[in-house]
Design an enzyme around this catalytic site. Structure first.
Site, PDB file in Angstrom:
ATOM      1  N   ARG A  96       9.902  -9.045 -13.445  1.00 24.22           N
ATOM      2  CA  ARG A  96       8.479  -8.738 -13.486  1.00 24.22           C
ATOM      3  C   ARG A  96       8.267  -7.337 -12.915  1.00 24.22           C
ATOM      4  O   ARG A  96       8.685  -7.054 -11.801  1.00 24.22           O
ATOM      5  CB  ARG A  96       7.711  -9.791 -12.686  1.00 24.22           C
ATOM      6  CG  ARG A  96       6.201  -9.634 -12.808  1.00 24.22           C
ATOM      7  CD  ARG A  96       5.498 -10.939 -12.552  1.00 24.22           C
ATOM      8  NE  ARG A  96       5.738 -11.872 -13.643  1.00 24.22           N
ATOM      9  CZ  ARG A  96       4.813 -12.592 -14.243  1.00 24.22           C
ATOM     10  NH1 ARG A  96       3.567 -12.509 -13.855  1.00 24.22           N
ATOM     11  NH2 ARG A  96       5.111 -13.419 -15.215  1.00 24.22           N
TER      12      ARG A  96
ATOM     13  N   THR B  69       2.829  -3.306 -13.043  1.00 25.62           N
ATOM     14  CA  THR B  69       1.971  -3.906 -14.079  1.00 25.62           C
ATOM     15  C   THR B  69       1.933  -5.432 -13.962  1.00 25.62           C
ATOM     16  O   THR B  69       1.075  -6.081 -14.534  1.00 25.62           O
ATOM     17  CB  THR B  69       2.508  -3.568 -15.481  1.00 25.62           C
ATOM     18  OG1 THR B  69       3.809  -4.198 -15.611  1.00 25.62           O
ATOM     19  CG2 THR B  69       2.661  -2.076 -15.682  1.00 25.62           C
TER      20      THR B  69
ATOM     21  N   ASP C  34      21.803 -14.848  -0.912  1.00 25.03           N
ATOM     22  CA  ASP C  34      21.668 -14.409  -2.304  1.00 25.03           C
ATOM     23  C   ASP C  34      22.664 -15.197  -3.151  1.00 25.03           C
ATOM     24  O   ASP C  34      23.883 -15.036  -3.008  1.00 25.03           O
ATOM     25  CB  ASP C  34      21.936 -12.909  -2.416  1.00 25.03           C
ATOM     26  CG  ASP C  34      21.660 -12.401  -3.817  1.00 25.03           C
ATOM     27  OD1 ASP C  34      20.744 -11.585  -3.976  1.00 25.03           O
ATOM     28  OD2 ASP C  34      22.349 -12.844  -4.766  1.00 25.03           O
TER      29      ASP C  34
ATOM     30  N   ASP D 212      25.162 -13.094  -5.249  1.00 20.67           N
ATOM     31  CA  ASP D 212      26.182 -12.453  -4.416  1.00 20.67           C
ATOM     32  C   ASP D 212      27.190 -13.493  -3.916  1.00 20.67           C
ATOM     33  O   ASP D 212      28.391 -13.208  -3.877  1.00 20.67           O
ATOM     34  CB  ASP D 212      25.548 -11.757  -3.217  1.00 20.67           C
ATOM     35  CG  ASP D 212      24.905 -10.431  -3.609  1.00 20.67           C
ATOM     36  OD1 ASP D 212      25.191  -9.936  -4.717  1.00 20.67           O
ATOM     37  OD2 ASP D 212      24.106  -9.916  -2.810  1.00 20.67           O
TER      38      ASP D 212
END
Ligand code: URA
Length: 209
Positions: A104, A108, A200, A203
């Site tokens: 995303r 915007t 993560d 990762d």
């Protein structure tokens, strides 16, 4: 929570605990992810429709249940979603696979798609979207926007961990999409990580930083 199934099977919970531990190695994390994804897949497909097929056993003919409809689609949100695919495909080897690269745009707020590949006939298939972490919900919302633009109507979302904030965001965008997760954690921190979480996921499964 309405629309959210927490998969509380003891094996899932046990494996998830080991995955959360910071000392779990990359190899261990990947192996556990494969094992847990098979169990999660079992639960997310538990109510699939069946139809009867006439077959012949070595002894006699009988009507026996088989899955109804077109092949399932597993839609992986790149890159961490790929970690869930292997175990799921072991359980449903005939499933079709979609890969979606989407993020995303911070300014915007529009989803930007950088990769999309999916089988034909999305409108006739159950699509199970997979991503280990439902954090802000932004990438899964964007991925499902793209699947819906291509005709998908029957969609489920499968993850390992979800944050309450992500669930709320996701459900306001896609109230028709059921969420399946192994746990709902406390919250998101200021960097968008699920807490206590597991770090993560990409990762940890690929050994990158
Ligand atoms: N993505 C991850 O891999 N981990 C988090 O905690 C949040 C998003």
């Amino acid at each position: 929570m309405d629309g959210v199934t927490v998969i509380d099977h003891p094996l899932v919970q046990h494996k998830l605990t080991i995955m959360r531990k910071k000392e779990t190695s990359t190899a261990g994390f990947r192996r556990l992810l494969k094992e847990i994804s098979t169990l999660l897949c079992y639960e997310v497909t538990r109510d699939l429709e069946l139809t009867m097929e006439r077959i012949e056993t070595p002894l006699e003919e009988m009507d026996s249940p088989v899955l109804e409809g077109k092949k399932l689609v597993f839609a992986s949100i790149l890159r961490a979603g790929n970690g869930l695919l292997e175990g799921m495909l072991e359980l449903v080897p005939s499933a079709r696979v979609s890969h979606i690269g989407v993020y995303r745009d911070h300014e915007t707020l529009q989803p930007v798609e950088y990769y999309f590949k999916a089988p034909d006939g999305l409108n006739e298939r159950l699509v199970i979207v997979v991503d280990p972490m439902l954090a802000t919900g932004n990438s899964s919302i964007a991925a499902i926007d793209k699947l819906k633009e291509r005709g998908a109507r029957n969609i489920r979302f499968l993850c390992l961990l979800a944050a309450p904030e992500g669930i709320r965001n996701f459900q306001s965008a896609h109230p028709d999409v059921a969420i399946f997760t192994a746990a709902i954690d406390r919250h998101l921190n200021e960097k968008g990580y699920i807490v206590p979480g597991l770090g993560d996921a990409g990762d940890r499964m690929y050994g990158t930083k």
